[in-house]
Design a protein around this motif. Structure first.
Motif, short mmCIF file in Angstrom:
data_model
loop_
_atom_site.label_atom_id
_atom_site.label_comp_id
_atom_site.label_asym_id
_atom_site.label_seq_id
_atom_site.Cartn_x
_atom_site.Cartn_y
_atom_site.Cartn_z
N ILE B 5 0.87 -1.37 0.16
CA ILE B 5 0.01 -0.17 -0.14
C ILE B 5 0.98 1.16 0.05
O ILE B 5 1.57 1.29 0.75
N ARG B 6 0.66 2.23 -1.04
CA ARG B 6 1.53 3.34 -1.05
C ARG B 6 0.41 4.60 -0.55
O ARG B 6 -0.74 4.57 -0.74
N ILE B 7 1.01 5.17 0.37
CA ILE B 7 0.29 6.57 0.86
C ILE B 7 1.09 7.75 1.09
O ILE B 7 2.29 7.78 1.01
N LEU B 8 0.40 8.72 0.51
CA LEU B 8 1.23 10.19 0.58
C LEU B 8 0.37 10.61 1.75
O LEU B 8 -0.81 11.05 1.82
N LEU B 9 1.24 11.19 2.60
CA LEU B 9 1.03 12.18 3.80
C LEU B 9 1.45 13.60 3.58
O LEU B 9 2.54 13.82 3.47
N ALA B 10 0.40 14.33 3.85
CA ALA B 10 0.53 15.66 3.53
C ALA B 10 0.13 16.79 4.44
O ALA B 10 -0.61 16.42 5.29
N LYS B 11 1.13 18.14 4.73
CA LYS B 11 0.72 18.93 5.73
C LYS B 11 0.36 20.23 4.62
O LYS B 11 1.15 20.52 3.88
N VAL B 12 -0.97 20.62 4.64
CA VAL B 12 -1.09 21.86 3.73
C VAL B 12 -1.43 23.02 4.49
O VAL B 12 -1.97 23.17 5.71
N GLY B 13 -1.02 24.19 3.68
CA GLY B 13 -1.21 25.63 4.27
C GLY B 13 -0.29 25.88 5.50
O GLY B 13 0.71 25.30 5.94
N LEU B 14 -0.89 26.73 6.09
CA LEU B 14 -0.21 27.36 7.34
C LEU B 14 -0.33 26.56 8.42
O LEU B 14 -1.35 26.92 9.39
N ASP B 15 0.26 25.56 8.65
CA ASP B 15 0.10 24.54 9.89
C ASP B 15 1.50 23.93 10.19
O ASP B 15 2.08 23.17 9.20
N THR B 38 5.25 14.67 2.55
CA THR B 38 5.64 16.01 1.47
C THR B 38 6.35 16.96 2.43
O THR B 38 7.00 17.94 1.80
N GLY B 39 6.26 16.98 3.67
CA GLY B 39 6.93 18.28 4.40
C GLY B 39 5.75 19.08 4.66
O GLY B 39 4.52 18.88 4.09
N LEU B 40 5.95 20.29 5.28
CA LEU B 40 5.04 21.13 5.61
C LEU B 40 4.60 22.11 4.59
O LEU B 40 5.40 22.38 3.44
N HIS B 41 3.66 22.99 4.84
CA HIS B 41 3.32 24.10 4.06
C HIS B 41 3.14 23.92 2.59
O HIS B 41 3.51 24.72 1.83
N ARG B 42 2.47 22.68 2.20
CA ARG B 42 2.32 22.50 0.64
C ARG B 42 0.81 23.18 0.37
O ARG B 42 0.02 23.43 1.10
N SER B 43 0.78 23.56 -0.98
CA SER B 43 -0.69 23.96 -1.60
C SER B 43 -1.46 22.75 -1.95
O SER B 43 -0.85 21.71 -2.01
N PRO B 44 -2.65 22.97 -2.05
CA PRO B 44 -3.68 21.79 -2.34
C PRO B 44 -3.08 21.37 -3.75
O PRO B 44 -3.10 20.12 -3.91
N GLU B 45 -2.76 22.15 -4.48
CA GLU B 45 -2.31 21.77 -6.18
C GLU B 45 -1.39 20.97 -5.90
O GLU B 45 -0.79 19.86 -6.79
N GLU B 46 -0.20 21.47 -5.03
CA GLU B 46 1.04 20.66 -5.25
C GLU B 46 0.82 19.38 -4.45
O GLU B 46 1.37 18.11 -4.95
#
Lengths: 324, 135
Positions: B5-15, B38-46
């Motif tokens: 199972i592959r999973i992308l964990l993301a943190k989006v926006g100012l968090d 992904t690391g912090l502060h990504r945009s939804p599009e990214e």
């Protein structure tokens, strides 16, 4: 339930720039389903245009940051860049945490950059085979450069780096004696040595250590062989990257124009063939000999037989299937 | 050989709070999954672009900032715009119960709040991927 799209249909879509189709093909390569083999044969025929650059070095030497900055510079020159970023799998659970994207945040959202994270998943050639098939997807779909970023230093990633046209070994300043320690291994495979973090004051020592090492080796190599370059970079300040790109391009030129370079391409082909064979062999072996494996290793553990006898018994019952 | 199972964990926006997502990443790794963070502060599009390139089974978005009702619609729209219909979208973090209902209605497959035990997270992901089936 999700619908299954045949791999040859995915190839059609990938060739017109559908990134979801490219990504799915890479998953099929990792899963090693026989269904995708003809599709990958087609991609292999189309591939061969991209410059494949392997980037390796000790953990923490700055590989991911270097890849990020190098890619920004190549993008500024209008090149499309694919990146295969390899991180280690857990030896216990088989799972992984792949964090190379964290250092590549400057590339996020750029459609001219395709980043794929891959986990090593143990040995037996599977990683090398799957990652090189992923490289074929990027190569065949028109990416100018494909960068394979390996995990930290060791045996397996030296192998993967050897499958690239140009191997870049990243050394960071301040590792002093460690450089001595790995001299017999990873430094030997470099076409280009990058000394990263050159904004640090102790970088000159590393640069001169590497240059000295290279002059020691000169007496043994003939005139036609490639002379590795040492390129100091600072990803933080964006310095040294024009020189790095020039070194990569010169090496690509050498590969095209010298007989030694052509030999290297044949060695890469041989490597891929052997790794693919190794992967097929180990898949079939484990699929058919798993029950015997438990039984015989039990006998070995109780010292009723020797390791050689155990290995002979294990191999005796194995018959490789012919081509389908 | 089937894929993990592959999973992308993301943190989006100012968090900037990522201890929770790192603990979840570690649990999923130990459950044998391949986790891309992904690391912090990504945009939804990214995040959507990364999920497509990584061909993940599951996209998990951790939000502790209170911006979930703004960010999830953008992620759902981004996936739809790219024609992606087989990535399972999960929300995680701290959210009011009525928002959880609204998020599920708009297309988030499951929301795992801050008090979810690790085994429940793992079982939920395994169940959702099994229900989706091979692709």
């Amino acid at each position: 339930m999700a619908k299954f799209v045949p791999s040859d249909v995915l190839v059609e879509r990938a060739l017109v720039g559908d990134s979801a189709a490219m990504a799915r093909l890479m998953s099929r390569a990792e899963a090693a389903t026989p269904e995708c083999r003809p599709a990958f044969a087609r991609l292999y025929q189309k591939a061969g245009q991209a410059h494949i650059v392997g980037i390796t070095g000790v953990p923490g030497s700055g590989k991911s940051t270097l890849v990020s900055t190098l890619t920004l510079k190549l993008r500024a020159a209008g090149k499309r860049v694919g990146i295969i970023a390899v991180d280690p799998s857990s030896p216990y659970s088989g799972g992984s945490i792949m964090g190379d994207r964290i250092r590549m945040s400057a590339l996020a959202g750029d459609e001219g950059v395709f980043i794929r994270s891959m986990a090593t998943r143990g040995a037996h050639g599977g990683m090398a085979r799957a990652s090189l098939e992923a490289v074929d997807v990027l190569d065949a779909t028109g990416f100018d450069y494909v960068i394979i970023e390996t995990v930290g230093v060791g045996q397996a990633e030296v192998e993967i780096a050897r499958a690239a046209h140009t191997v870049v070994v990243v050394s960071a300043p301040g590792l002093g004696d460690d450089i001595q320690a790995i001299k017999a291994g990873i430094l030997e495979i470099a076409d280009v040595h990058v000394v990263s973090k050159c904004d640090r004051p102790d970088a000159n020592r590393t640069i001169s250590d590497l240059k000295t090492m290279l002059t020691l080796g000169l007496s043994l190599s003939g005139g036609a062989s490639w002379q590795p370059k040492v390129v100091p970079t600072s990803s933080a300040q964006g310095e040294g990257f024009e020189e790095l790109i020039t070194a990569l391009d010169r090496h690509a030129q050498w590969m095209r124009s010298s007989s030694a370079g052509q030999d290297r391409l044949r060695h890469i082909a041989e490597f891929r063939m052997l790794k693919t064979a190794e992967d097929l062999l180990s898949q079939q072996f484990l699929a058919t000999r798993k029950p015997a494996l438990a039984l015989i290793s039990g006998q070995l553990s109780e010292r009723r037989i020797s390791p050689y006898q155990a290995a002979e018994r294990l191999l005796a019952g194995f018959q490789l299937e012919g081509p389908a | 050989m089937t894929n993990k199972i592959r999973i992308l964990l993301a943190k989006v926006g100012l968090d900037g709070h990522d201890r929770g997502v790192k603990i979840v990443a570690r649990c999923l790794r130990d459950a044998g999954m391949d986790v891309v963070y992904t690391g912090l502060h990504r945009s939804p599009e990214e995040v959507v672009a990364a999920a497509v390139q990584e061909d993940v089974d599951v996209l998990g978005v951790s939000l502790l900032s209170g911006a979930h009702m703004t960010i999830f619609p953008k992620i759902i729209a981004g996936l739809k715009a790219r024609g992606v219909d087989d990535i399972i979208l999960l929300g995680g973090g701290v959210m009011p119960d009525e928002d959880v209902v609204a998020l599920k209605k708009m297309g988030v497959h499951e929301v795992l709040l801050q008090d979810t035990p690790p085994n429940t997270i793992i079982q939920t992901i395994e169940r959702l991927v099994a229900e989706r089936g091979d692709r």
